[in-house]
Design a protein around this motif. Structure first.
Motif, PDB file in Angstrom:
ATOM      1  N   TYR A  13      -2.533   0.563  -4.354  1.00  0.00           N
ATOM      2  CA  TYR A  13      -2.124  -0.767  -3.933  1.00  0.00           C
ATOM      3  C   TYR A  13      -1.381  -1.474  -5.060  1.00  0.00           C
ATOM      4  O   TYR A  13      -1.616  -1.212  -6.242  1.00  0.00           O
ATOM      5  CB  TYR A  13      -3.338  -1.603  -3.552  1.00  0.00           C
ATOM      6  CG  TYR A  13      -4.199  -0.984  -2.484  1.00  0.00           C
ATOM      7  CD1 TYR A  13      -5.361  -0.294  -2.814  1.00  0.00           C
ATOM      8  CD2 TYR A  13      -3.834  -1.065  -1.143  1.00  0.00           C
ATOM      9  CE1 TYR A  13      -6.143   0.287  -1.836  1.00  0.00           C
ATOM     10  CE2 TYR A  13      -4.611  -0.484  -0.159  1.00  0.00           C
ATOM     11  CZ  TYR A  13      -5.776   0.187  -0.510  1.00  0.00           C
ATOM     12  OH  TYR A  13      -6.545   0.768   0.461  1.00  0.00           O
ATOM     13  N   LYS A  29     -10.548   6.047  -0.650  1.00  0.00           N
ATOM     14  CA  LYS A  29      -9.382   6.842  -0.269  1.00  0.00           C
ATOM     15  C   LYS A  29      -8.601   7.127  -1.541  1.00  0.00           C
ATOM     16  O   LYS A  29      -7.691   6.402  -1.904  1.00  0.00           O
ATOM     17  CB  LYS A  29      -8.520   6.083   0.734  1.00  0.00           C
ATOM     18  CG  LYS A  29      -9.251   5.693   1.989  1.00  0.00           C
ATOM     19  CD  LYS A  29      -8.370   4.848   2.897  1.00  0.00           C
ATOM     20  CE  LYS A  29      -9.118   4.371   4.115  1.00  0.00           C
ATOM     21  NZ  LYS A  29      -8.282   3.478   4.949  1.00  0.00           N
ATOM     22  N   SER A  33       0.180   5.457   0.567  1.00  0.00           N
ATOM     23  CA  SER A  33      -0.736   6.563   0.822  1.00  0.00           C
ATOM     24  C   SER A  33      -0.008   7.878   0.604  1.00  0.00           C
ATOM     25  O   SER A  33       1.073   8.105   1.165  1.00  0.00           O
ATOM     26  CB  SER A  33      -1.285   6.499   2.244  1.00  0.00           C
ATOM     27  OG  SER A  33      -2.090   5.354   2.400  1.00  0.00           O
ATOM     28  N   ARG A  68      -6.237   1.744  -7.439  1.00  0.00           N
ATOM     29  CA  ARG A  68      -6.408   2.922  -6.599  1.00  0.00           C
ATOM     30  C   ARG A  68      -7.617   2.707  -5.731  1.00  0.00           C
ATOM     31  O   ARG A  68      -8.652   2.237  -6.200  1.00  0.00           O
ATOM     32  CB  ARG A  68      -6.589   4.162  -7.473  1.00  0.00           C
ATOM     33  CG  ARG A  68      -6.688   5.458  -6.735  1.00  0.00           C
ATOM     34  CD  ARG A  68      -6.906   6.600  -7.703  1.00  0.00           C
ATOM     35  NE  ARG A  68      -5.813   6.701  -8.668  1.00  0.00           N
ATOM     36  CZ  ARG A  68      -5.794   7.575  -9.659  1.00  0.00           C
ATOM     37  NH1 ARG A  68      -6.804   8.405  -9.833  1.00  0.00           N
ATOM     38  NH2 ARG A  68      -4.782   7.618 -10.487  1.00  0.00           N
ATOM     39  N   ASP A  69      -7.535   3.055  -4.464  1.00  0.00           N
ATOM     40  CA  ASP A  69      -8.657   2.890  -3.552  1.00  0.00           C
ATOM     41  C   ASP A  69      -9.789   3.821  -3.962  1.00  0.00           C
ATOM     42  O   ASP A  69      -9.588   5.020  -4.095  1.00  0.00           O
ATOM     43  CB  ASP A  69      -8.214   3.191  -2.122  1.00  0.00           C
ATOM     44  CG  ASP A  69      -9.231   2.736  -1.106  1.00  0.00           C
ATOM     45  OD1 ASP A  69      -8.875   1.921  -0.243  1.00  0.00           O
ATOM     46  OD2 ASP A  69     -10.378   3.199  -1.180  1.00  0.00           O
ATOM     47  N   THR A 115      -4.725   6.622  -2.043  1.00  0.00           N
ATOM     48  CA  THR A 115      -4.049   5.376  -1.699  1.00  0.00           C
ATOM     49  C   THR A 115      -4.010   4.465  -2.913  1.00  0.00           C
ATOM     50  O   THR A 115      -5.014   4.290  -3.606  1.00  0.00           O
ATOM     51  CB  THR A 115      -4.749   4.670  -0.537  1.00  0.00           C
ATOM     52  OG1 THR A 115      -4.708   5.516   0.623  1.00  0.00           O
ATOM     53  CG2 THR A 115      -4.056   3.355  -0.206  1.00  0.00           C
ATOM     54  N   SER A 171       0.839  -1.191   0.000  1.00  0.00           N
ATOM     55  CA  SER A 171       0.000   0.000   0.000  1.00  0.00           C
ATOM     56  C   SER A 171       0.878   1.246   0.000  1.00  0.00           C
ATOM     57  O   SER A 171       1.984   1.237   0.551  1.00  0.00           O
ATOM     58  CB  SER A 171      -0.907   0.035   1.231  1.00  0.00           C
ATOM     59  OG  SER A 171      -1.745  -1.083   1.279  1.00  0.00           O
TER      60      SER A 171
END
Length: 127
Positions: free
Chosen positions: A81, A76, A23, A72-73, A79, A21
């Motif tokens: 991954y 969020k 951020s 991509r989250d 963030t 991850s």
């Protein structure tokens, strides 16, 4: 300057999976490209995967296609991954996330185009 905080990584057996991850200290990744770069001992840095600026297209190095997935989250938006499946010994490296504005298309795979970097995380694939 954008701050990137990474998590994930560790030791896994060949064939196993890990998720990294990253951020970013941004409210949105719009207008930015974000990528994952790895460096193994004695080897050059290698762009592994990225999401380009603009349309947010995804790109992968040939060595990881079909095994790694960048995403991509949705909630969020800052963030990203990297899901790594079917890991191999040659995937062992320190993995960094990196970000910069205005990297479009497959240019986002070029590790030398990024200005801000995460702290790095070790991924070791070994039995």
């Amino acid at each position: 300057q954008v701050e990137l905080v990474q998590s994930g990584g560790g030791l896994v057996q060949p064939g196993g999976s890990l998720r990294l991850s990253c951020s970013a200290s941004l409210s949105t990744l719009d207008y930015y490209a974000i990528g994952w770069v790895r460096q193994a001992p004695g080897k050059e840095r290698e762009g592994v995967s990225c999401i380009s600026a603009g349309p947010g297209s995804t790109y992968y190095a040939d060595s990881v296609k079909g095994r790694f997935t960048i995403s991509r989250d949705g909630d969020k938006n800052s963030t990203v991954y990297l899901q790594m499946n079917n890991l191999k010994g040659e995937d062992t490296a320190v993995y960094y996330c990196a970000i910069d504005r205005g990297l479009y298309g497959s240019t986002c795979l070029r590790s030398d185009r990024y200005g801000d970097w995460g702290q790095g995380t070790q991924v070791t694939v070994s039995s």
